[in-house]
Scaffold this active site. Structure first.
Site, PDB file in Angstrom:
ATOM      1  N   ASP A  64       0.870  -1.179   0.000  1.00 44.71           N
ATOM      2  CA  ASP A  64       0.000   0.000   0.000  1.00 44.71           C
ATOM      3  C   ASP A  64       0.914   1.238   0.000  1.00 44.71           C
ATOM      4  O   ASP A  64       1.549   1.509   1.020  1.00 44.71           O
ATOM      5  CB  ASP A  64      -0.870   0.048   1.258  1.00 44.71           C
ATOM      6  CG  ASP A  64      -1.917  -1.068   1.335  1.00 44.71           C
ATOM      7  OD1 ASP A  64      -1.594  -2.197   0.920  1.00 44.71           O
ATOM      8  OD2 ASP A  64      -3.015  -0.796   1.848  1.00 44.71           O
ATOM      9  N   LYS A  66      -7.139   3.288  -2.836  1.00 42.90           N
ATOM     10  CA  LYS A  66      -7.482   3.359  -1.410  1.00 42.90           C
ATOM     11  C   LYS A  66      -7.715   4.803  -0.993  1.00 42.90           C
ATOM     12  O   LYS A  66      -6.997   5.703  -1.417  1.00 42.90           O
ATOM     13  CB  LYS A  66      -6.337   2.713  -0.618  1.00 42.90           C
ATOM     14  CG  LYS A  66      -6.443   2.762   0.885  1.00 42.90           C
ATOM     15  CD  LYS A  66      -5.266   2.002   1.494  1.00 42.90           C
ATOM     16  CE  LYS A  66      -5.075   2.278   2.963  1.00 42.90           C
ATOM     17  NZ  LYS A  66      -3.883   1.606   3.513  1.00 42.90           N
ATOM     18  N   LYS A 121     -10.420   0.187  -1.862  1.00 42.94           N
ATOM     19  CA  LYS A 121     -10.267  -0.065  -0.428  1.00 42.94           C
ATOM     20  C   LYS A 121     -10.627   1.209   0.327  1.00 42.94           C
ATOM     21  O   LYS A 121     -10.112   2.285   0.029  1.00 42.94           O
ATOM     22  CB  LYS A 121      -8.824  -0.478  -0.096  1.00 42.94           C
ATOM     23  CG  LYS A 121      -8.547  -0.607   1.406  1.00 42.94           C
ATOM     24  CD  LYS A 121      -7.114  -1.068   1.678  1.00 42.94           C
ATOM     25  CE  LYS A 121      -6.766  -0.976   3.161  1.00 42.94           C
ATOM     26  NZ  LYS A 121      -5.389  -1.430   3.457  1.00 42.94           N
TER      27      LYS A 121
END
Length: 224
Positions: free
Chosen positions: A92, A156, A185
């Site tokens: 991430d 995300k 996400k």
């Protein structure tokens, strides 16, 4: 959805700067017990968590250039490679938010391409953290359009360390813009089942939270 299916949405998270062995042991133990998808940790803990989760299907996810995104591309690439060498199953990374604010979309695209390429070559899942609290709706759409082209596995909403976290509106914008080409996400401020449920209904396929156990408990009560 049952409890086990809900748990598979969770990236069970401990990213605080004062993390200790005991904190990460607890995180991994909880992730195993509930059957979470992943533990989200800072890069330095990758090897430790990989060992803790050996023999399970819980992934280890390293947060790259976290939480500011301001380390520069060379540094992000190096950190990504180190995390993968240490056993990360997922990456991430935080975009360079300043470059997005300046409208330097070529930089944002290059950064995404370079990191996603490393992840693909190593069969590692890639997630791009926008940090939406600092972006306009149009900037969110623009980064999502770049992601639709580059195709990381996920985009995300947030780090959880900015001035705001995930919102239903932002999840919808992101999901609509990528149009099924990339998953979304939601992370940041998701601490109860009702918020979690709203994010999933808005289009989130993964939930980043440090409140996984509380959410599951509330889910069970609602569905008892």
């Amino acid at each position: 959805m049952n409890k086990q299916e809900l748990a598979k949405y969770f990236d069970h998270t401990f990213l605080k700067p004062f993390a200790t062995n005991a904190d990460l042991e607890k995180l991994c133990k909880e992730a195993k017990e509930i059957g979470a998808c992943m533990v989200a940790i800072n890069t330095t803990w990758t090897k430790f968590c990989k060992e803790q989760l050996k023999g399970t299907d819980v992934h280890v996810g390293a947060a790259i250039s976290f939480p500011l995104g301001q380390a520069g591309l060379a540094s992000k690439i190096a950190e990504t490679k180190i995390a993968i060498e240490d056993g990360a199953d997922e990456i991430d990374y935080v975009i360079d938010i300043g470059q997005a604010k300046m409208g330097n979309w070529d930089y944002i695209k290059e950064e995404m391409e370079e990191i996603v390429k490393i992840c693909r070559e190593n069969n590692v899942i890639s997630k791009v953290i926008f940090e939406n609290c600092y972006l306009t709706k149009e900037e969110i759409r623009q980064v999502a359009l770049i992601a639709k082209e580059v195709k990381p596995d996920f985009i995300k909403t947030s780090t959880g360390f900015g001035t705001g976290g995930a919102t239903v509106e932002d999840v919808k914008i992101m999901a609509e813009t990528v149009d099924g080409q990339v998953k979304v996400k939601a992370a940041g401020g998701i601490r109860d089942w009702q918020t979690c449920k709203a994010m999933i209904e808005a289009g989130a396929s993964r939930i980043g939270t440090s409140s996984s156990l509380k959410i599951l408990e509330e889910f069970e009560k609602e569905n008892a």
